[in-house]
Motif scaffolding. Structure first.
Motif, PDB file in Angstrom:
ATOM      1  N   LYS A 216       0.828  -1.215   0.000  1.00 47.42           N
ATOM      2  CA  LYS A 216       0.000   0.000   0.000  1.00 47.42           C
ATOM      3  C   LYS A 216       0.862   1.264   0.000  1.00 47.42           C
ATOM      4  CE  LYS A 216      -3.987   1.436   2.763  1.00 47.42           C
ATOM      5  NZ  LYS A 216      -4.825   0.998   3.900  1.00 47.42           N
ATOM      6  N   TYR A 217       1.910   1.262   0.775  1.00 44.54           N
ATOM      7  CA  TYR A 217       2.716   2.472   0.942  1.00 44.54           C
ATOM      8  C   TYR A 217       4.033   2.400   0.174  1.00 44.54           C
ATOM      9  CZ  TYR A 217      -0.746   2.873   4.613  1.00 44.54           C
ATOM     10  OH  TYR A 217      -1.937   2.913   5.307  1.00 44.54           O
ATOM     11  N   SER A 218       4.051   1.597  -0.871  1.00 44.69           N
ATOM     12  CA  SER A 218       5.301   1.345  -1.596  1.00 44.69           C
ATOM     13  C   SER A 218       5.834   2.553  -2.350  1.00 44.69           C
ATOM     14  CB  SER A 218       5.092   0.198  -2.588  1.00 44.69           C
ATOM     15  OG  SER A 218       4.118   0.584  -3.548  1.00 44.69           O
ATOM     16  N   ALA A 219       4.966   3.524  -2.640  1.00 44.75           N
ATOM     17  CA  ALA A 219       5.385   4.649  -3.478  1.00 44.75           C
ATOM     18  C   ALA A 219       6.449   5.515  -2.816  1.00 44.75           C
ATOM     19  CB  ALA A 219       4.187   5.504  -3.878  1.00 44.75           C
ATOM     20  N   ASN A 298      10.137  11.266 -11.098  1.00 45.22           N
ATOM     21  CA  ASN A 298       9.625   9.886 -11.016  1.00 45.22           C
ATOM     22  C   ASN A 298       9.618   9.185 -12.367  1.00 45.22           C
ATOM     23  OD1 ASN A 298       9.142   9.422  -8.260  1.00 45.22           O
ATOM     24  ND2 ASN A 298       7.349  10.753  -8.335  1.00 45.22           N
ATOM     25  N   ARG A 301       6.491   8.963 -14.718  1.00 44.62           N
ATOM     26  CA  ARG A 301       5.312   8.120 -14.455  1.00 44.62           C
ATOM     27  C   ARG A 301       4.039   8.961 -14.400  1.00 44.62           C
ATOM     28  NH1 ARG A 301       8.383   6.147  -9.836  1.00 44.62           N
ATOM     29  NH2 ARG A 301       8.513   3.884  -9.795  1.00 44.62           N
ATOM     30  N   GLY A 304      -1.694   7.913 -10.754  1.00 47.83           N
ATOM     31  CA  GLY A 304      -2.941   7.160 -10.899  1.00 47.83           C
ATOM     32  C   GLY A 304      -4.152   8.034 -10.643  1.00 47.83           C
ATOM     33  N   ASN A 305      -5.302   7.514 -10.949  1.00 50.79           N
ATOM     34  CA  ASN A 305      -6.524   8.260 -10.648  1.00 50.79           C
ATOM     35  C   ASN A 305      -7.103   7.801  -9.330  1.00 50.79           C
ATOM     36  OD1 ASN A 305      -6.605   9.817 -13.037  1.00 50.79           O
ATOM     37  ND2 ASN A 305      -7.203   7.953 -14.132  1.00 50.79           N
ATOM     38  N   LYS A 306      -7.693   8.742  -8.655  1.00 50.74           N
ATOM     39  CA  LYS A 306      -8.247   8.440  -7.342  1.00 50.74           C
ATOM     40  C   LYS A 306      -9.563   7.692  -7.487  1.00 50.74           C
ATOM     41  CE  LYS A 306      -9.040  10.642  -2.943  1.00 50.74           C
ATOM     42  NZ  LYS A 306      -8.994  11.917  -2.228  1.00 50.74           N
TER      43      LYS A 306
ATOM     44  N   GLU B 129      12.619  12.945  -7.103  1.00 49.33           N
ATOM     45  CA  GLU B 129      14.037  13.113  -6.824  1.00 49.33           C
ATOM     46  C   GLU B 129      14.456  14.581  -6.880  1.00 49.33           C
ATOM     47  OE1 GLU B 129      12.565  11.855  -9.395  1.00 49.33           O
ATOM     48  OE2 GLU B 129      13.736  11.952 -11.251  1.00 49.33           O
ATOM     49  N   ASN B 143      -3.787  10.371  -5.758  1.00 46.47           N
ATOM     50  CA  ASN B 143      -3.807   8.919  -5.533  1.00 46.47           C
ATOM     51  C   ASN B 143      -2.610   8.407  -4.731  1.00 46.47           C
ATOM     52  OD1 ASN B 143      -5.215   6.503  -5.718  1.00 46.47           O
ATOM     53  ND2 ASN B 143      -4.017   5.816  -7.471  1.00 46.47           N
ATOM     54  N   ARG B 227      18.182   7.510  -9.328  1.00 38.48           N
ATOM     55  CA  ARG B 227      17.083   8.456  -9.133  1.00 38.48           C
ATOM     56  C   ARG B 227      16.821   8.640  -7.636  1.00 38.48           C
ATOM     57  NH1 ARG B 227      11.902   9.297  -8.074  1.00 38.48           N
ATOM     58  NH2 ARG B 227      11.566   7.136  -7.459  1.00 38.48           N
TER      59      ARG B 227
END
Lengths: 306, 306
Positions: A216-219, A298, A301, A304-306, B129, B143, B227
């Motif tokens: 879930k919190y990987s970002a 990033n 990238r 994403g959409n909410k 970054e 998101n 990065r």
């Protein structure tokens, strides 16, 4: 661009072979491309999506009359595939490969090839985290490096022709010797992959404790590691087993540095950390200036959409 | 969307603060936004690009009459900034922060705030970054998760209002306690960053040996690490010094696993490696299904031009 090889045979139909096929088609570089994969499923998929002009059920048939044979299989099976095809090669043809390790492939494959066949090992430094026959695309090699690692006394015309093929597929081509290749790649690819695999494995263990929070919190940084650690397991197993010495040497240096930084954290030595982190920032700038990555935040990238 | 806070004060004008400003403007969430940065250069840049409705030269003036004050400074100086502003806060206002570590910030800042001020620590899990006042953009939090870490007995209305702000800026909001936050982030962010910094440092040392080859051939995997290792050095120094225990614990587990994999390489244990690499592949799938990353090859990076 004129046809460079009348007939090309691709042995193995994964990411690299399928990208080579589409790139050769894009450039009109090959008259006819035959392909072989060990798995019947992969051959069926290739036929379904039009990958290769002809998909054959045997290596013998695939390499028959080919002017260029490209070994696109994991490094660990290069030798057995070479043994299987050696008796069917057209005299004067070129055999190349796309393996990530070069000294071991040269030792495995070189002695098996008949007199008069040009053996020119190669390594395109391009890939994605996806694999299999559906994962290829024509642009994969654009502005990426392809390293040729010819053994001494290789025919210069044969080298030049293979160079033209890679150039036509979009790559920048350089030559390098095998030992140096294996050390450079241990730094730029093999050690980073093992480290990413390790960190993702640690998080996976902890994931069971923290109920999917790691995903879930990987970002926050971790997700970048997971892309690398999603690469093909068989390919990477073979890379580490066949480039053992250089990989272990770089990992040894890595561990030393990591311990020094851990000690700085434990002792509260902020200056050491700040100096280190400032130095590493500069290397990113060099990579962007060399055209090897995007400066978009990033990697550009899409959110994403909410 | 209606205005949530009449006046918002941003202390520190880097990537997160500037992205908050543009996200609040996009959503019409704040009546007036004042901003402060310690460096006169940063304040000049902010004025030049229209970052904040008003850029002030003192913290006192910035926080005057603010309904929400957001500390957007490195974790190591949260305490000194809180001490400086405490006497100028509007009674009943909310103070929050965006630091990557929560237990330490609560310990530093909490005791300094006057009675009647609502202190609601927070951490948006978003970044790039890049750093500085020019690096922000309105979509940064779309998101992404924002974790609120309220201390016990915090006013429920104040929490709900801050939650609405983050929701309006595009984030998904959750609550968590500080110790758990710091452990989860050690896994998903702090340890991966230190590992990336380390690998890039090792390669930088070797770069001198191999004459820029590390940069040239970085696309083989290494460039992804660079990065992360280009992130702000001051911010990250403070993160490691203030989340020392959890970070060192995760790094300890990482080192154990790395040694086990190094041993498998040395002993030629291909099955161990293959099993490990297969397991880590699954976690990537989870992240993509959770909407936290793109499935496009190489993050959808555009290939460079030859």
């Amino acid at each position: 661009m004129p046809v460079i090889y009348e007939k090309v045979a691709l042995i193995g139909l994964g990411l690299i072979a399928s990208s080579m096929f589409w790139a050769m088609k894009r450039g009109g570089l090959a008259g006819h491309v035959s392909g072989f994969a060990r798995s019947a499923d992969t051959r069926d998929t290739a036929r379904e999506i039009g990958l290769c002009d002809e998909v054959c059920d045997s290596i013998a048939k695939t390499v028959k009359d080919a002017d260029l044979v490209v070994l696109c299989v994991p490094v660990g099976v290069m030798g057995s595939v070479a043994a299987e095809m050696a008796g069917y090669l057209k005299p004067g043809c070129t055999v190349t490969d796309v393996g990530s390790v070069k000294a071991d492939v040269i030792a495995q494959v070189g002695p098996l090839l008949p007199e008069g066949v040009h053996f020119i090992p190669a390594h395109p430094l391009a890939g994605t985290e996806h694999s299999g026959p559906r994962s290829g695309f024509a642009e994969l090699f654009d502005n990426r490096w392809c390293l040729l690692v010819p053994v001494p006394d290789t025919n210069a015309n044969a080298i030049s022709r293979l160079r033209n093929l890679w150039d036509g597929m979009g790559a920048n081509v350089e030559e390098m010797d095998a030992e140096h290749h294996d050390l450079v790649l241990a730094v730029t690819s093999h050690a980073p992959h093992l480290i990413a695999y390790t960190m993702v494995g640690v998080a996976d263990d902890l994931r069971r404790v923290t109920d999917s929070e790691v995903i879930k919190y990987s970002a926050a940084g971790f997700r970048d590691f997971t892309r690398i650690a999603a690469s093909d397991p068989t390919m990477w197993r073979d890379v580490f087993l066949t480039n053992k010495d250089a990989t272990l040497e770089i990992l040894g240096r890595f561990t030393e540095e990591l311990f020094a930084l851990q000690r700085a954290i434990r002792m509260g030595d902020g200056d050491h950390l700040h100096d280190y982190f400032t130095r590493t920032r500069a290397i990113r700038r060099g990579i962007i200036e060399a055209g090897q990555d995007t400066d978009a935040p990033n990697f550009g990238r899409q959110p994403g959409n909410k």
